[in-house]
Design an enzyme around this catalytic site. Structure first.
Site, PDB file in Angstrom:
ATOM      1  CG  HIS A  95      -1.897   1.230   1.110  1.00  7.04           C
ATOM      2  ND1 HIS A  95      -1.650   2.480   1.522  1.00  7.04           N
ATOM      3  CD2 HIS A  95      -3.201   1.227   0.827  1.00  7.04           C
ATOM      4  CE1 HIS A  95      -2.753   3.321   1.338  1.00  7.04           C
ATOM      5  NE2 HIS A  95      -3.479   2.421   0.882  1.00  7.04           N
ATOM      6  CD  GLU A 165      -4.498   1.590  -3.468  1.00  8.01           C
ATOM      7  OE1 GLU A 165      -5.419   0.677  -3.075  1.00  8.01           O
ATOM      8  OE2 GLU A 165      -3.831   2.629  -2.593  1.00  8.01           O
TER       9      GLU A 165
HETATM   10  P1  PGA Z   1      -8.932   6.578   0.443  1.00  5.58           P
HETATM   11  O1  PGA Z   1      -7.698   5.701   0.550  1.00  5.58           O
HETATM   12  O2  PGA Z   1     -10.194   5.579  -0.123  1.00  5.58           O
HETATM   13  O3  PGA Z   1      -9.107   7.422   1.383  1.00  5.58           O
HETATM   14  O4  PGA Z   1      -8.762   7.561  -0.785  1.00  5.58           O
HETATM   15  C1  PGA Z   1      -7.705   4.876  -0.510  1.00  5.58           C
HETATM   16  C2  PGA Z   1      -6.394   3.674  -0.407  1.00  5.58           C
HETATM   17  O5  PGA Z   1      -6.337   3.465   0.774  1.00  5.58           O
HETATM   18  O6  PGA Z   1      -5.537   3.618  -1.004  1.00  5.58           O
END
Ligand code: PGA
Length: 251
Positions: A95, A165
């Site tokens: 992550h 992401e």
């Molecule tokens: P968020 O986090 O939905 O708060 O933007 C997303 C993530 O953990 O990647």
């Protein structure tokens, strides 16, 4: 068809009592969401008791992070086997917030392999910090994918989820455009095919970064993704329920 929805609670909520209340609300919302498989990633310290108290079938549990070693002198860490023993069947790996704290591409490679060996489904996160018109972020994503997927066989590719992401979107209220996600999904598949041949075509891809009740349906319809990784909205019971409802509308 079912979308994967990962509820990444991060370092929330602050007590087990609140975590139980949040899980109960999540359970209710998940039960009426016919087209979503919900995976809750709570703080590891709550995992075993949440799982024990959960009587439904709709929700699976994930670790937010784990070490690749099976045991040893790693203060503060959790092994995948310990996570599995507590009830996790998924593990988030790489992550952005873990990478910022020092997790390397090499670590993700070892963690993906270790998770598969434990029969835990890895959710490998990739994403660039910023974008520029020259598109060098594609090279960056490719490097992350090549490292994370290096030890896999083509068959194992079917047991892994890639969570794309873009770091610049995480924590906000606005996702990247679904059209850009679509382009990135094609790129991720192409990279997987380069590494593992045709099996790469079927790799599961989800989107993370400001996924909310307002943008979830559009992202799922137009972004070419199999689901979403939801951070801050997943710890707000009402918003998360609305997000799951919105997904029903996307089918
Ligand atoms: P968020 O986090 O939905 O708060 O933007 C997303 C993530 O953990 O990647």
């Amino acid at each position: 068809m079912k979308f994967i929805v990962v509820a990444n609670w991060k370092m929330n909520p602050s007590s087990f009592r609140e975590a139980k209340v949040l899980l109960e609300a999540t359970r209710k919302a998940a039960e009426s969401a016919r087209h979503a498989s919900v995976i809750v990633a709570p703080p590891a310290i709550f995992l075993r008791d949440l799982k024990k108290g959960y009587k439904g079938k709709k929700i699976s549990f994930a670790l937010q992070s784990a070490h690749f070693e099976a045991g040893g002198a790693y203060t503060g860490e959790i092994s995948l086997a310990q996570g599995k023993d507590a009830g996790a069947t998924y593990a988030i790996i790489g992550h952005a917030e873990r990478r910022a704290a020092g997790e390397s591409n090499e670590d993700t490679r070892k963690k993906v392999a270790a998770a598969l060996a434990e029969n835990i489904t890895p959710i490998l996160c990739v994403g660039e910090t910023k974008r520029s018109n020259s598109g060098e972020y594609f090279g960056f994503i490719k490097e992350q994918l090549h490292a994370g997927l290096a030890d896999l066989s083509g068959t194992a590719l079917g047991r892994i989820i890639i969570s794309y992401e873009p770091i610049w979107a995480i924590g906000g209220e606005k996702t990247m455009s679904p059209r850009d996600m679509h382009e990135m999904a094609i790129f991720i598949r192409k990279s997987a095919i380069e590494m593992h041949g045709d099996k790469g075509m079927g790799i599961k891809i989800i989107y993370g970064g400001a996924a909310t009740e307002s943008n979830a349906a559009q992202m799922l319809r137009e972004g070419d993704v199999n689901g979403l990784l939801v951070g801050h909205v997943s710890v707000n019971a009402e918003r998360f329920a609305s997000l799951l409802q919105a997904i029903e509308g996307a089918v």
